[in-house]
Design an enzyme around this catalytic site. Sequence first.
Site, short mmCIF file in Angstrom:
data_model
loop_
_atom_site.label_atom_id
_atom_site.label_comp_id
_atom_site.label_asym_id
_atom_site.label_seq_id
_atom_site.Cartn_x
_atom_site.Cartn_y
_atom_site.Cartn_z
N LYS A 83 -6.34 14.60 10.75
CA LYS A 83 -5.77 15.02 12.03
C LYS A 83 -6.32 14.13 13.12
CE LYS A 83 -4.55 19.78 12.94
NZ LYS A 83 -5.10 21.10 13.26
C1 E4P Z 1 -2.94 23.51 14.25
O1 E4P Z 1 -3.07 22.61 13.48
C2 E4P Z 1 -4.00 24.05 15.09
O2 E4P Z 1 -5.18 24.07 14.34
C3 E4P Z 1 -3.74 25.48 15.50
O3 E4P Z 1 -2.45 25.90 15.13
C4 E4P Z 1 -4.09 25.77 16.93
O4 E4P Z 1 -3.82 27.12 17.18
P1 E4P Z 1 -4.42 27.91 18.43
O5 E4P Z 1 -3.64 27.52 19.65
O6 E4P Z 1 -4.22 29.35 18.08
O7 E4P Z 1 -5.87 27.53 18.54
#
Ligand code: E4P
Length: 214
Positions: free
Chosen positions: A83
């Site tokens: 990522k």
């Molecule tokens: C996605 O890859 C992220 O880790 C995640 O969906 C973020 O979600 P949040 O806004 O609930 O922290």
Amino acid sequence: MLLFLDTANVDEIRAAYSLGVISGVTTNPSLIAKEGRDFAEVVREIASIVDGPISAEAISLDAEGMLKEAVELAAIHTNIVVKLPMTPEGLKATKACSQRGIKTNVTLIFSANQALLAARAGATYVSPFVGRLDDIGHDGIGLIYEIVEIFDNYDLDTQIISASIRHPLHALQSAKAGAHIATIPYKVLLQMTKHPLTDKGIDAFLADWATLQK
Ligand code: E4P
């Protein structure tokens, strides 16, 4: 639409994976920090449970640092997807990773232009954050529709992961919008299994069945 689990908690991952509906896992530094365990150890354990893409996030802010982390993360397991943040440095690192055959998930996407740039840099996945957009009064699902339309217009191979999912309606709307994947918290996955008429129906069937035993 495939379903990924959005957590770094291995107990949740084991439980969710046993349902047979989860195709991958996404983590982020906040989710890893919640576990209070060594990052590489957690990622390795997730890879031992799930046979599918597992996103692990680089934390460097410069492309060179991101690429170094990407190489290290990718070496942990063949299913690791790195990522990278949606920044100019993140785009450079995405390009470099794609040239080396390292899979990437460009994260923190909040506009269709950002998604287009990430796709053009060779991202394997983009992660538009639906819930965080809704939180500030924007239209998170509207963004998924826009990205699906643009990627379709130009036959872009990059897969869209609908992320920051807060409730079952977000999952349903992501599927209707044409997201390739939704990454969902364990709690939302369990909510998706539920319907009051299912529970009521089971109670009624069991009650009727019990009359036969008398
Ligand atoms: C996605 O890859 C992220 O880790 C995640 O969906 C973020 O979600 P949040 O806004 O609930 O922290």
